[in-house]
Design an enzyme around this catalytic site. Structure first.
Site, PDB file in Angstrom:
ATOM      1  N   TRP A 233      41.424  68.683  63.913  1.00  0.00           N
ATOM      2  CA  TRP A 233      41.448  69.994  63.796  1.00  0.00           C
ATOM      3  C   TRP A 233      41.412  70.674  65.248  1.00  0.00           C
ATOM      4  O   TRP A 233      41.795  71.745  65.486  1.00  0.00           O
ATOM      5  CB  TRP A 233      40.570  70.999  62.888  1.00  0.00           C
ATOM      6  CG  TRP A 233      40.977  70.501  61.437  1.00  0.00           C
ATOM      7  CD1 TRP A 233      42.005  69.612  60.962  1.00  0.00           C
ATOM      8  CD2 TRP A 233      40.339  71.071  60.358  1.00  0.00           C
ATOM      9  NE1 TRP A 233      42.032  69.580  59.587  1.00  0.00           N
ATOM     10  CE2 TRP A 233      41.182  70.578  59.242  1.00  0.00           C
ATOM     11  CE3 TRP A 233      39.576  72.187  60.308  1.00  0.00           C
ATOM     12  CZ2 TRP A 233      40.788  70.791  57.896  1.00  0.00           C
ATOM     13  CZ3 TRP A 233      39.235  72.453  58.737  1.00  0.00           C
ATOM     14  CH2 TRP A 233      39.911  71.826  57.682  1.00  0.00           C
ATOM     15  N   LYS A 234      40.527  69.897  66.242  1.00  0.00           N
ATOM     16  CA  LYS A 234      40.459  70.489  67.367  1.00  0.00           C
ATOM     17  C   LYS A 234      39.605  71.942  67.188  1.00  0.00           C
ATOM     18  O   LYS A 234      38.894  72.066  66.266  1.00  0.00           O
ATOM     19  CB  LYS A 234      41.744  70.546  68.298  1.00  0.00           C
ATOM     20  CG  LYS A 234      42.297  68.975  68.427  1.00  0.00           C
ATOM     21  CD  LYS A 234      43.496  69.201  69.566  1.00  0.00           C
ATOM     22  CE  LYS A 234      43.922  67.441  69.318  1.00  0.00           C
ATOM     23  NZ  LYS A 234      45.029  67.316  70.572  1.00  0.00           N
TER      24      LYS A 234
ATOM     25  N   HIS B 213      38.043  61.446  73.347  1.00  0.00           N
ATOM     26  CA  HIS B 213      39.146  61.938  73.341  1.00  0.00           C
ATOM     27  C   HIS B 213      39.587  62.424  74.646  1.00  0.00           C
ATOM     28  O   HIS B 213      38.864  62.809  75.420  1.00  0.00           O
ATOM     29  CB  HIS B 213      39.380  63.560  72.224  1.00  0.00           C
ATOM     30  CG  HIS B 213      40.668  63.745  71.832  1.00  0.00           C
ATOM     31  ND1 HIS B 213      41.442  64.692  72.879  1.00  0.00           N
ATOM     32  CD2 HIS B 213      41.630  63.531  70.769  1.00  0.00           C
ATOM     33  CE1 HIS B 213      42.663  64.601  72.528  1.00  0.00           C
ATOM     34  NE2 HIS B 213      42.506  64.282  71.105  1.00  0.00           N
TER      35      HIS B 213
ATOM     36  N   GLU C 187      41.321  64.922  75.683  1.00  0.00           N
ATOM     37  CA  GLU C 187      40.908  66.482  76.051  1.00  0.00           C
ATOM     38  C   GLU C 187      39.223  66.328  76.709  1.00  0.00           C
ATOM     39  O   GLU C 187      39.130  67.246  77.538  1.00  0.00           O
ATOM     40  CB  GLU C 187      41.161  67.238  75.030  1.00  0.00           C
ATOM     41  CG  GLU C 187      42.569  67.538  74.652  1.00  0.00           C
ATOM     42  CD  GLU C 187      43.044  67.757  73.281  1.00  0.00           C
ATOM     43  OE1 GLU C 187      42.111  67.999  72.427  1.00  0.00           O
ATOM     44  OE2 GLU C 187      44.235  67.646  73.093  1.00  0.00           O
TER      45      GLU C 187
ATOM     46  N   GLU D 178      46.035  56.931  71.982  1.00  0.00           N
ATOM     47  CA  GLU D 178      46.694  58.231  72.045  1.00  0.00           C
ATOM     48  C   GLU D 178      47.241  58.408  73.491  1.00  0.00           C
ATOM     49  O   GLU D 178      46.634  58.764  74.230  1.00  0.00           O
ATOM     50  CB  GLU D 178      45.545  59.487  71.566  1.00  0.00           C
ATOM     51  CG  GLU D 178      44.991  59.436  70.359  1.00  0.00           C
ATOM     52  CD  GLU D 178      44.652  60.657  70.098  1.00  0.00           C
ATOM     53  OE1 GLU D 178      45.253  61.070  68.982  1.00  0.00           O
ATOM     54  OE2 GLU D 178      43.826  61.396  70.632  1.00  0.00           O
TER      55      GLU D 178
ATOM     56  N   GLY E  37      50.431  66.514  71.627  1.00  0.00           N
ATOM     57  CA  GLY E  37      50.828  68.195  71.473  1.00  0.00           C
ATOM     58  C   GLY E  37      52.108  68.353  72.119  1.00  0.00           C
ATOM     59  O   GLY E  37      52.425  69.561  72.266  1.00  0.00           O
TER      60      GLY E  37
ATOM     61  N   GLY F 113      46.696  65.547  65.194  1.00  0.00           N
ATOM     62  CA  GLY F 113      46.365  66.754  65.624  1.00  0.00           C
ATOM     63  C   GLY F 113      46.931  68.032  65.030  1.00  0.00           C
ATOM     64  O   GLY F 113      46.747  68.185  63.830  1.00  0.00           O
ATOM     65  N   GLY F 114      48.085  68.414  65.794  1.00  0.00           N
ATOM     66  CA  GLY F 114      48.686  69.830  65.242  1.00  0.00           C
ATOM     67  C   GLY F 114      49.288  69.831  63.551  1.00  0.00           C
ATOM     68  O   GLY F 114      49.037  70.698  63.036  1.00  0.00           O
TER      69      GLY F 114
END
Ligand code: 13P
Length: 254
Positions: free
Chosen positions: A10-11, A98, A100, A170, A176, A237-238
């Site tokens: 869900w980040k 991750h 990010e 990933e 995204g 993710g999204g």
């Protein structure tokens, strides 16, 4: 046996009300149709772990995970969350490394290795992320990049430790963006990862380790990706922020 896994990341999205609503909707779908041969892991923001764990308790094949953890045991680390804190909430799964966190928070492979070691020492399961940038992909370095990442972290684990690890490939440029890697490319890199694991840890570990794909998975492309022979599921993710999309992705896996 390789487990089939769909993990939701869900980040930093959703407030408490929205998180509960999304979980409630997912539970409603699972009450009607829950394929328990697929492990579903909701990796939610720290503040909502307890609430969502309570909501999900007793549902077979459904787990709640974290998105990060500290590499330290405890002490003066303001703002950090330790593995033991997560474990005390019965969290088993945690995303580590991750892209990010690597790119925006400067996490190095050695820090990620420390986190993995801390987690497996507590019998917890890291979902270790790796992947190449667009530039590395365009130069044809993608397989080398991913294998280098794995050599600098996963290969430094013992055979006993690596048994508890899930790998998520990933590609950064697919996260995204609505762009997914070509199916042949996904299979090629998953196979290269599995072969790397085999050469380091042996056939039995490589056969049993789950390798997930992540990067713009949606309800339309999920089935083709999950049908690839070395893909054991996805890190979403999204599309995991919408209950119907997430359930459609889970249901496309068989
Ligand atoms: P998207 O599914 O939004 O591309 O995100 C993938 C991801 O980063 C999961 O960890």
């Amino acid at each position: 046996m390789r487990s089939k896994i769909i993990a939701a990341n869900w980040k930093m999205n959703k407030d408490e009300y929205e998180s509960k609503k999304l979980t409630f909707e997912i539970l409603k779908h699972l009450n009607k149709n829950n394929n328990t041969s697929i492990n579903k892991i909701l990796c939610v923001p720290f503040p909502f772990l307890s609430t969502i764990i309570n909501m999900c308790s007793g549902i077979e094949g459904l787990f709640v995970g974290a998105q990060n953890c500290s590499s330290n045991i405890d002490g003066p680390y303001t703002g950090e969350v330790s593995c033991l804190m997560l474990k005390s909430l019965s969290v088993r799964y945690t995303i580590v490394g991750h892209s990010e966190r690597r790119d925006l928070f400067g996490e190095s492979e050695s820090l990620i290795l420390e986190k993995i070691k801390r987690l497996v020492a507590e019998n917890m399961i890291p979902i270790y992320c790796c992947g190449e940038s667009l530039e590395e992909r365009n130069k044809g370095f993608h397989i080398k990049k991913v294998l280098n990442q794995i050599e600098d972290s996963i290969f430094k684990l013992s055979t006993k430790e690596v048994k508890n690890v899930i790998i998520a490939y990933e590609p950064i440029w697919a996260i995204g963006t609505g762009k997914t890697a070509d199916l042949e490319d996904i299979q090629e890199i998953h196979l290269a990862i599995r072969k790397g694991i085999r050469s380091k840890f042996g056939r039995s570990i490589s056969k049993n380790i789950s390798i997930l794909y992540g990067g713009s998975i949606n309800a339309l492309n999920a089935k083709q990706i999950f049908d690839l022979s070395d893909v054991d599921g996805g890190l979403v993710g999204g599309a995991s922020l919408n209950s119907q999309d997430f359930i459609d992705i889970v249901n496309s896996f068989n």
